[in-house]
Scaffold this active site. Structure first.
Site, short mmCIF file in Angstrom:
data_model
loop_
_atom_site.label_atom_id
_atom_site.label_comp_id
_atom_site.label_asym_id
_atom_site.label_seq_id
_atom_site.Cartn_x
_atom_site.Cartn_y
_atom_site.Cartn_z
N ARG A 44 3.01 3.43 -10.33
CA ARG A 44 3.24 2.07 -9.86
C ARG A 44 4.05 1.33 -10.91
O ARG A 44 3.60 1.19 -12.05
CB ARG A 44 1.90 1.37 -9.66
CG ARG A 44 1.96 -0.12 -9.41
CD ARG A 44 2.19 -0.43 -7.97
NE ARG A 44 2.08 -1.86 -7.69
CZ ARG A 44 2.26 -2.36 -6.47
NH1 ARG A 44 2.60 -1.58 -5.46
NH2 ARG A 44 2.14 -3.65 -6.26
N SER B 277 -41.52 -0.16 -11.34
CA SER B 277 -41.52 0.39 -12.69
C SER B 277 -42.94 0.63 -13.21
O SER B 277 -43.17 1.57 -13.95
CB SER B 277 -40.77 -0.56 -13.63
OG SER B 277 -39.42 -0.67 -13.22
N GLU C 114 -34.69 6.23 -10.64
CA GLU C 114 -35.15 7.15 -11.68
C GLU C 114 -35.40 6.42 -12.99
O GLU C 114 -35.06 6.91 -14.07
CB GLU C 114 -34.14 8.29 -11.90
CG GLU C 114 -34.08 9.30 -10.78
CD GLU C 114 -35.33 10.17 -10.71
OE1 GLU C 114 -35.91 10.25 -9.62
OE2 GLU C 114 -35.72 10.76 -11.74
N THR D 145 -42.90 4.90 -5.59
CA THR D 145 -42.69 3.45 -5.61
C THR D 145 -43.38 2.77 -4.43
O THR D 145 -43.36 3.28 -3.31
CB THR D 145 -41.17 3.18 -5.52
OG1 THR D 145 -40.55 3.76 -6.65
CG2 THR D 145 -40.87 1.70 -5.48
N ASP E 38 -35.51 2.10 -13.93
CA ASP E 38 -34.56 1.01 -14.09
C ASP E 38 -34.01 1.02 -15.52
O ASP E 38 -34.75 1.20 -16.49
CB ASP E 38 -35.28 -0.31 -13.82
CG ASP E 38 -34.40 -1.51 -14.09
OD1 ASP E 38 -33.68 -1.91 -13.17
OD2 ASP E 38 -34.42 -2.03 -15.24
N GLY F 238 -4.60 -4.89 -5.30
CA GLY F 238 -5.05 -4.97 -3.92
C GLY F 238 -5.21 -3.59 -3.29
O GLY F 238 -6.19 -3.34 -2.59
N THR G 239 -30.47 1.73 -11.39
CA THR G 239 -31.80 1.25 -11.00
C THR G 239 -32.81 2.37 -10.78
O THR G 239 -33.95 2.29 -11.22
CB THR G 239 -31.70 0.39 -9.73
OG1 THR G 239 -30.85 -0.72 -9.99
CG2 THR G 239 -33.06 -0.12 -9.29
N GLY H 54 -36.53 8.62 -0.36
CA GLY H 54 -35.38 9.30 0.24
C GLY H 54 -35.84 10.43 1.14
O GLY H 54 -36.77 11.16 0.79
#
Lengths: 685, 685
Positions: free
Chosen positions: A332, A164, A449, A158, A451, A426, A447, A197
């Site tokens: 809960r 892309s 590998e 990239t 999009d 919460g 996104t 990366g």
């Protein structure tokens, strides 16, 4: 069941009431979802080993991003040392070895996604790429990476201005015959490689994709080069490079994504990965297509392996998310008749919000396990030189499958993580619930590998091509038989909804046949729009662009769901009879809950009648109610160990408030006066 | 236009091509959306002041959570010192003062949401509550909070085990006549108050809601008490309290959310907020409903003001998100005919992904501005003792409106933030894009101040009551006329879709009348299900629970959209004629794009015919194409200043890659070798 003793038992507690109503043994379901007892055993071994290692302890407070990178790098080294991939495994068949590597990846990802990315890119993707794109002269890099672990690699593809559309990458590698070197150059910042990366702080080499230019000035397109980046002994970058870290991201901050600009940077001629083409010492470009089937297999692997890994990880993420939310919902209580409070899980709305995602988690796991085996067996045959019929067609079909499934799964998992957070109210917003990190770390999968929206188009292009074949009575190219039903296009297109009772909908037959109708209709709807646009004088690019919304995009999504359904159904049919009732219910819930999202198309295409929506939705709610007594045990089968799940809300003992109290009270400095109190209460002079 | 000179002009650049095609002046649209030039001026003044103050500089790397709390507290102090709320404003009419406070809140929220929460809870909500729930004897607290800013308060309501169901709170305040004190006590951790903003590290007092128990043992229900927490001079908590910080959250980490347990903690009798009831020195409970209309008004304000603030902030968040994504889409090119790359904004799919949210941002802003004025005028009249017809009915209707709008808006904004992130691809995942923080900080709004799913039920309950009235020919209690159309139930229910051309759909008349049909049908569908459940022997609680999915929940969402449409339409009709064309297009896009999500109900109820879906979706895509030339200027009108927007992808100069380069290169340590390199490259001995 003794063979499953390596799976720790669950503590007795408030969840027992729901566990006792399950129709099956959760450990057996877990094994059925994993598909292989040895791989399951390996996963538990890895989890246990890392739980006992303080380097892998969870952080109550997110460390600074730079510290996350340091920890991640140390964790990778430590995992290398643990040698979870034994020599025996390493030397096993391709399929077996790869499944072990995938299992290690999944087990590690569930603890720290940055480590698994670092490992996948830095070691496995790189060494695989060397094997498939390189030749003998690159074996030294291979050995240094996978055996000695002296190389940590990265992938530079990239660019800042091009993601892309890889054709227009602008980084160049110009051959200099005088010095027998390639000169790598970045014309400007827009052409800097980015999102690489491992590049920001740590990698020693990168696999660079650059436009290969021969001395005659000809551009031969993108080629792969092994490029040294850092001195392994000092981690200093070499002169001629501008290498930087891209800074903080929404998640996976343990990965040092980097950018790089090359300033007339020279590498030896031999660093070109030359399996398919080479440049002679004199500078002549020579392409060599000696072994087409192996190249195809290699292409398949490079394209798909990473995406399959993403889907495996996605299965893990959705499993963790629903396990937390369902256990919370079962413990809960809120509102009820007079003051008899009722667990959230008893509310129809709450069931509906969560159970669809639980069913998705199960169906996805079964699908991906089945698909991975299919995929590996094809690659293995192709690699070993065994003739595979229709190999190139199979490669295309697999690419279409992956290109629709990766979007379908990764989007669904993202929604699931969000819904689970909301369903925990919460408390779900606390870091100690772990739903936030699950979500943020999963998010980039929609996104990277490929999009999702771009991949979707590749899948729909393939589908439409098959439709065109069927229309003109040519054979459909579907060796994996995912769209072989197009041979019966006319009769499928004629079918309509004729059920009068929800029982008729809650069957694999109804679901699969409705999906077939839906696919046929969406193909027609997409194809006809495209033809109309062409007829009206638009270019192909324009026509394709005008065919996405409501058409090709929906088509791809539906195909992805259909694949998950058909492949998981194949699996279910082979499972123990004790497990089948709950698996069929989950299958039907996923199928109907997904069809619910396509009701408009069922109406628009004339399949549905006025009652369809109500019957289908009634069936969804009936299945939710039906599954209430099973669901806690289902998520027990989906969940990893408590250490890996790492959630104060989702512990398997169900002691919700005691776990929350422990989380609060053990927070560093929880009861301290703010150390900075003097800054906000100035002393009176 | 000179009067708008306080709004900085936009730099010329790559966005000009799309700006030049707009049919209107963006500053004028900005004013139209804000609704008041003085408030707009104030906003810009605040933004400029804070931009020039280094304390408000943005952080390239997220600071540690403890540091975020310190900075937030310092920022609050500084904002107090700036006195944006002048004495003149403070002494203005209630309505005027409140709108100024709301504007300050919005301006501050856009820079640091934690500061605005801290301010809203700590100063305004508390002081308002003192006025509405307290009496003369609490004026000293009021002065110390709003004038001297010596008190920083918090609100203790939610308990660990009870959030939405306040009736079952278990913290007690038992009156001790001997010492004329209330004794506050927390029975166990489940009853600890939690999620109390400002409590973790900073507040001096809390407004506590506890069960009031008189010496005879009678529980008189929840009452409000002013409870001292910390010594303002040292920020040390008082003995008898266990006060802790709840730790890291997904977002808004500048807020010190805390939990508290009281151990027989004593406060003076006078600290009971005694407007509606008091306890005598001897311990006798006396309720006093002396001024019912004022109490109603006060109740209205306490319930709704916080939620209206959330909706105003939500409007800001969606505006920022779409501004970033649209500017990125207009400057980022990818693919195209041959090598002529095309900006993303030219792709129909990309338009469809984003423009619906842009239209939502505009419609929401117009709606909330209009609604806030209506709301404040009612509260003002009621506070000032002016007789308001049907006050109690108006209070109920406003509660229903807020209870549906807060979910509808906050969910839509959450989706928008996510879609905008995805539409910016990988670069959108960078912290410097700001889409991650916008999303994480917005996320809790779907849960706090009334969980969206719980609030939704309150709105649908009110709606069904009005439907029952209409069914039995009683008057509909709708003084704000939001459901007065139910008087024409039979004729609306009979209407069907009869359009044959998209032009007929792209009109306010079609949209509003279709929404009316949809509301009537969903009311019937919800009501009849509820009656059927009751007839089959279910309790009311059970029947309600079985009426949520596909029915009451959808009803509330549709009502929220309908409110946004009708109130924004009222506004648009009064705007400059230059602005009306684009505003009507945006209105129609929001209306049809929202109706698209309810097509199933239009089919199920017999309103739609086979062509409806296609016509409606064609109309949506036509509007997207139509708006392409306007949309950049629309987001210019929605966006705050570049400093506030704080996004490398969304700067108004459109210099995407230069801004990105600046962001990368100015990252601290970007090109440094990892300082921890020695940890990962051990020295050879």
């Amino acid at each position: 069941m003794e063979e499953l003793n390596f799976i720790p038992n669950l503590a007795s507690g408030p969840l027992d009431v729901y566990r006792n109503s399950a129709s099956f043994n959760w450990k057996q379901l877990k094994l059925a979802l994993e598909g292989d007892i040895e791989l399951l055993r390996l996963k538990y071994k890895i989890w246990k080993t890392l739980e006992e290692d303080p380097l892998f302890a969870h952080h109550v407070v997110t460390p600074p991003v730079e510290e996350l990178k340091r920890i991640t790098q140390l964790q990778l080294k430590k995992i290398n040392e643990y040698k979870f991939l034994t020599n025996a495994m390493f030397n096993a068949s391709y399929g077996k070895r790869t499944r072990v590597i995938m299992t290690i990846n999944e087990a590690v990802q569930s603890l720290n996604p940055s480590v698994s990315v670092k490992m996948a890119i830095g070691i496995y993707l790189f060494s695989n790429a060397l094997l498939s794109l390189g030749t003998e002269r690159h074996l030294k890099f291979y050995e240094a990476t996978i055996k000695d672990r002296k190389i940590l690699a990265s992938f530079s593809l990239t660019e800042i201005a091009h993601g892309s559309d890889v054709r227009l990458m602008r980084t160049t590698a110009t051959y200099d015959p005088r010095r027998k070197e390639f000169v790598i150059h970045t014309p400007d910042f827009e052409a800097a490689k980015c999102w690489v990366g491992n590049l920001g702080r740590t990698c020693t080499h990168t696999l660079l994709f650059a436009q290969l230019i021969t001395p005659d000035g000809t551009n031969h397109g993108l080629h792969g080069f092994v490029v040294p980046i850092r001195d392994p002994a000092t981690l200093e970058t070499y002169p001629g490079l501008i290498v930087g870290d891209m800074g903080e991201k929404i998640g996976v901050n343990g990965i040092d994504n980097g950018f790089i600009m090359f300033n007339q940077y020279r590498i030896p001629r031999e660093n070109l990965l030359n399996r398919t083409a080479d440049v002679t010492e004199e500078g002549v470009y020579e392409s060599s297509f000696s072994e087409p089937s192996r190249i195809l297999g290699a292409a398949l692997e490079n394209l798909s392996a990473g995406r399959i890994g993403i889907m495996q990880e996605s299965c893990h993420s959705i499993s963790s998310a629903v396990a937390i939310a369902v256990r919370y919902a079962a413990t809960r209580t809120q509102f009820g008749e007079r003051d008899n409070e009722v667990p959230l899980i008893e509310y129809e709305l709450h069931q509906w919000r969560l159970f669809g995602y639980v069913s998705a988690a199960v169906v996805f796991k079964l699908y991906i396990e089945n698909f991975t085996r299919t995929y590996l067996s094809i690659v293995e045959k192709s690699n070993s030189g065994i003739r595979v019929d229709n190999l190139s067609e199979a490669v295309s079909e697999i690419h279409a499958m992956v290109s629709s499934s990766k979007p379908t799964l990764s989007w669904c998992v993202l929604e699931a993580a969000q819904q689970c957070r909301e369903a925990c109210g919460g408390h779900g917003y606390l870091k100690c619930a772990n739903l936030g990190d699950i979500r943020s770390n999963h998010e980039p999968t929609v996104t990277y590998e490929g999009d999702n929206n771009v991949l979707s188009q590749q899948a729909s292009n393939w589908l439409v091509r098959q439709y065109e074949a069927a229309l003109s009575n040519r054979a459909v190219d579907s060796p994996l038989r995912t769209v072989h039903f197009l041979d019966h296009l006319p009769s499928i297109a004629k079918s309509t909804f004729s059920c009068t009772d929800t029982r008729q909908l809650k069957t694999p037959e109804f679901i699969i046949s409705t999906y077939k109708w839906l696919l046929c209709w969406l193909l027609k709807y997409t194809y006809e729009k495209h033809e109309a646009e062409i007829s009206s004088g638009r270019t192909k690019v324009q026509a394709k662009s005008k065919t996405q919304v409501y058409r090709a995009k929906t088509l791809t999504r539906v195909y992805g769901e259909y694949l998950a359904l058909t492949f998981s159904l194949q699996s279910i049919e082979k499972k123990d009879s004790e497990l089948q009732p709950v698996l069929y219910k989950l299958f039907c819930l996923y199928g109907l809950w997904s069809l619910d999202k396509h009701l408009v198309e069922l109406y628009q295409g004339g399949f549905a009648n006025k009652e369809t929506a109500k019957l289908l939705r009634d069936a969804v709610l009936e299945l939710c109610a039906d599954l209430k007594g099973e669901i806690v045990s289902v998520v027990d089968a989906l969940a990893p160990t408590d250490f890996v799940l790492n959630s104060a809300l989702g512990k398997s003992d169900g002691k919700l408030y005691q776990n929350l109290q422990k989380a609060f009270f053990s927070h560093p400095g929880v009861f301290e006066r703010a150390r900075w109190w003097r800054d906000v209460v100035p002393s009176k002079l």
